[in-house]
Design a protein around this motif. Structure first.
Motif, mmCIF file in Angstrom:
data_model
loop_
_atom_site.group_PDB
_atom_site.id
_atom_site.type_symbol
_atom_site.label_atom_id
_atom_site.label_comp_id
_atom_site.label_asym_id
_atom_site.label_seq_id
_atom_site.Cartn_x
_atom_site.Cartn_y
_atom_site.Cartn_z
ATOM 1 N N ALA A 88 0.834 -1.199 0.000
ATOM 2 C CA ALA A 88 0.000 0.000 0.000
ATOM 3 C C ALA A 88 0.870 1.251 0.000
ATOM 4 O O ALA A 88 1.806 1.362 0.793
ATOM 5 C CB ALA A 88 -0.913 0.008 1.220
ATOM 6 N N CYS A 89 0.547 2.182 -0.903
ATOM 7 C CA CYS A 89 1.363 3.393 -1.021
ATOM 8 C C CYS A 89 1.145 4.345 0.146
ATOM 9 O O CYS A 89 2.017 5.143 0.491
ATOM 10 C CB CYS A 89 1.052 4.104 -2.339
ATOM 11 S SG CYS A 89 -0.593 4.873 -2.399
ATOM 12 N N GLY A 90 -0.044 4.289 0.762
ATOM 13 C CA GLY A 90 -0.347 5.147 1.895
ATOM 14 C C GLY A 90 -0.870 6.518 1.545
ATOM 15 O O GLY A 90 -1.293 7.269 2.432
ATOM 16 N N VAL A 123 -6.407 -3.558 7.811
ATOM 17 C CA VAL A 123 -5.306 -2.605 7.937
ATOM 18 C C VAL A 123 -4.246 -3.367 8.736
ATOM 19 O O VAL A 123 -4.406 -3.596 9.940
ATOM 20 C CB VAL A 123 -5.738 -1.325 8.666
ATOM 21 C CG1 VAL A 123 -4.549 -0.370 8.813
ATOM 22 C CG2 VAL A 123 -6.887 -0.652 7.924
ATOM 23 N N CYS A 178 -5.409 -0.391 -2.556
ATOM 24 C CA CYS A 178 -4.473 0.646 -3.008
ATOM 25 C C CYS A 178 -4.504 0.784 -4.530
ATOM 26 O O CYS A 178 -4.471 -0.205 -5.265
ATOM 27 C CB CYS A 178 -3.066 0.302 -2.551
ATOM 28 S SG CYS A 178 -1.799 1.462 -3.106
ATOM 29 N N ASN A 223 -7.778 5.438 -1.711
ATOM 30 C CA ASN A 223 -8.194 4.301 -0.905
ATOM 31 C C ASN A 223 -7.331 4.135 0.341
ATOM 32 O O ASN A 223 -7.837 3.843 1.422
ATOM 33 C CB ASN A 223 -8.161 3.018 -1.743
ATOM 34 C CG ASN A 223 -9.363 2.890 -2.653
ATOM 35 O OD1 ASN A 223 -10.451 3.361 -2.323
ATOM 36 N ND2 ASN A 223 -9.184 2.268 -3.803
ATOM 37 N N CYS A 224 -6.019 4.296 0.194
ATOM 38 C CA CYS A 224 -5.155 4.202 1.370
ATOM 39 C C CYS A 224 -5.503 5.280 2.394
ATOM 40 O O CYS A 224 -5.626 5.009 3.594
ATOM 41 C CB CYS A 224 -3.686 4.326 0.960
ATOM 42 S SG CYS A 224 -2.994 2.863 0.174
ATOM 43 N N CYS A 254 -2.731 7.222 -1.819
ATOM 44 C CA CYS A 254 -3.840 7.275 -2.783
ATOM 45 C C CYS A 254 -5.163 7.425 -2.031
ATOM 46 O O CYS A 254 -5.219 7.336 -0.792
ATOM 47 C CB CYS A 254 -3.867 6.025 -3.666
ATOM 48 S SG CYS A 254 -4.361 4.510 -2.799
ATOM 49 N N ASN A 299 5.797 -1.311 3.959
ATOM 50 C CA ASN A 299 4.380 -1.294 4.307
ATOM 51 C C ASN A 299 3.726 -2.669 4.218
ATOM 52 O O ASN A 299 2.581 -2.838 4.641
ATOM 53 C CB ASN A 299 3.627 -0.306 3.397
ATOM 54 C CG ASN A 299 3.971 1.132 3.703
ATOM 55 O OD1 ASN A 299 4.279 1.471 4.841
ATOM 56 N ND2 ASN A 299 3.934 1.996 2.694
ATOM 57 N N LYS A 325 -8.454 2.030 3.407
ATOM 58 C CA LYS A 325 -8.639 0.786 2.671
ATOM 59 C C LYS A 325 -7.361 0.411 1.913
ATOM 60 O O LYS A 325 -7.328 0.408 0.685
ATOM 61 C CB LYS A 325 -9.809 0.931 1.697
ATOM 62 C CG LYS A 325 -11.149 1.197 2.380
ATOM 63 C CD LYS A 325 -12.271 1.344 1.350
ATOM 64 C CE LYS A 325 -13.608 1.596 2.037
ATOM 65 N NZ LYS A 325 -14.707 1.743 1.053
ATOM 66 N N PRO A 326 -6.301 0.093 2.637
ATOM 67 C CA PRO A 326 -5.024 -0.202 1.969
ATOM 68 C C PRO A 326 -5.074 -1.447 1.083
ATOM 69 O O PRO A 326 -4.246 -1.579 0.174
ATOM 70 C CB PRO A 326 -4.049 -0.372 3.128
ATOM 71 C CG PRO A 326 -4.908 -0.742 4.297
ATOM 72 C CD PRO A 326 -6.177 0.018 4.099
ATOM 73 N N THR A 327 -5.998 -2.367 1.336
ATOM 74 C CA THR A 327 -6.089 -3.556 0.477
ATOM 75 C C THR A 327 -6.548 -3.194 -0.931
ATOM 76 O O THR A 327 -6.414 -3.994 -1.854
ATOM 77 C CB THR A 327 -7.052 -4.605 1.060
ATOM 78 O OG1 THR A 327 -8.363 -4.040 1.178
ATOM 79 C CG2 THR A 327 -6.574 -5.085 2.420
#
Length: 363
Positions: A91-93, A310, A106, A97-98, A95, A143, A102-104
């Protein structure tokens, strides 16, 4: 570059080949993890069979645990010697969604063809699912890694990286199950057993396991199922309704990638209930249902990727549950195999009798 051993897929459907491959050092924000264990997930098998396409040659494996052996620049909160779980959730952290928790999901793509691994000759080698865990070591983004401490065995810890977070998370995060609600879990394999114990931990009133194997239904009760229903019987949803006192479930968790399971899933639902779609059929496979019924009684269908977790929040929680004896991990392991035995371990997994097979590394 250093040389390590890995199980390489060179042709879809063919046995994996144990080869020497090249692994580069970690770059900015990356860590190298020397693996102690990597579990075999059905997603690895599906990819290796060509179910979802992809680039070859490739190294699969994404459910791993080990020790940080090198760190790149700007790595935070991890150091050499740390025991960790390695996940595929890169996950970029930053975007949408992140940033929205919602990191799943990304949005930032990862090019596994240009990752940290190459063939022994220096040719392209795809790092599948941003991990490439069927190998002695991996280099991954920081990450993707969670520190776990030394009080949990690495073979048990590896299961948390995918199967456990996917099953437990589907109940707790995607279904948002409340204490006292009823759950049906279709499929009592590795992910299904974790959905079952996730429902138990969340305080479900009744947990009905549905599977084609009577043996697996008995195992499901060890993990918290209150009732078992054979999927092979005529109209199994009626048996589930009986187990639930004449009503449908608040949540139906589909943990297998079988179209018949998806075709029947809504039949287990009660008014206002929802199907949580976890199992992944092959690309192009389609299911059917009657939208008018779902609309009329307020039912829904929700996709759940990796349990909507997360990892920095949920994995430490699950490790603590294990330490308390409330989350079963050791009991999920069917067999322990060496890397050289990976094709045997895959065959055993495909037989349907295994809970989770784990490749362990001697070092």
């Amino acid at each position: 570059m250093q040389t390590i051993k890995a199980a390489v897929c060179r042709a879809f459907g063919a046995p994996l080949e144990i080869e020497d491959i090249q692994l580069r050092p970690p770059k900015l924000g990356e860590v190298e993890v020397t693996l102690d264990a990597v579990a075999i997930c059905h997603s690895d098998i599906s990819y290796a069979e060509g179910a979802w396409g992809g680039s070859l040659p490739a190294v699969y494996g994404h459910e791993a645990a080990g020790v940080v052996s090198k760190t790149g620049d700007a790595v935070r909160g991890l150091k050499e010697g740390d025991s960790v779980v390695v996940t595929l959730i890169r996950a970029c952290g930053t975007c949408g969604n992140c940033a929205g928790g919602k990191p799943t999901l990304c949005d930032t793509p990862y090019d596994g063809d240009h990752g940290p691994i190459k063939t022994a000759e220096g040719g392209k080698l795809h790092q599948a699912m941003a991990t490439g865990g069927f190998a002695e070591k991996v280099v991954v983004d920081q990450n993707q890694v969670v520190r776990i401490g030394d009080n949990i065995p690495k073979d048990a810890a590896s299961l948390i990286a995918c199967g456990v977070i996917t099953g437990v998370g589907a109940v707790v995060n995607a279904a948002q199950l409340r204490a006292g609600q009823d759950v049906v879990v279709i499929g009592a394999g590795g992910v299904g057993l974790n959905a079952i114990q996730g429902a138990r931990i969340a305080g479900a009133r009744r947990i009905v396991a549905v599977d084609m194997s009577a043996e697996k239904l008995e195992i499901a009760k060890e993990f918290g199922a209150t009732d078992g229903v054979l999927a092979t019987q005529d109209k199994p949803w009626k048996a589930a309704f009986d187990a639930l006192g004449g009503r449908g479930a608040d949540a139906v968790i589909v943990t297998v990638g079988a179209i018949p399971a998806y075709d029947q899933a809504t039949r287990y639902l009660g008014t206002g209930g929802k199907v949580i779609m976890v199992g992944m059929p092959h690309s192009g496979a389609q299911s059917s249902y009657e939208p008018v019924i779902l609309a009329a009684v307020g039912q829904g269908m929700v996709g759940s990727k990796m349990g909507d977790v997360v990892i920095q929040r949920d994995i430490p929680w699950m490790v603590d549950l294990y330490a308390q004896g409330r989350l079963k991990l050791d009991e999920l392991i069917s067999g322990r195999w060496r890397l050289e035995q990976i094709n045997e371990a895959i065959a055993d997994t495909k037989s349907g009798s295994a809970r989770r097979n784990v490749i362990v590394f001697d070092r």
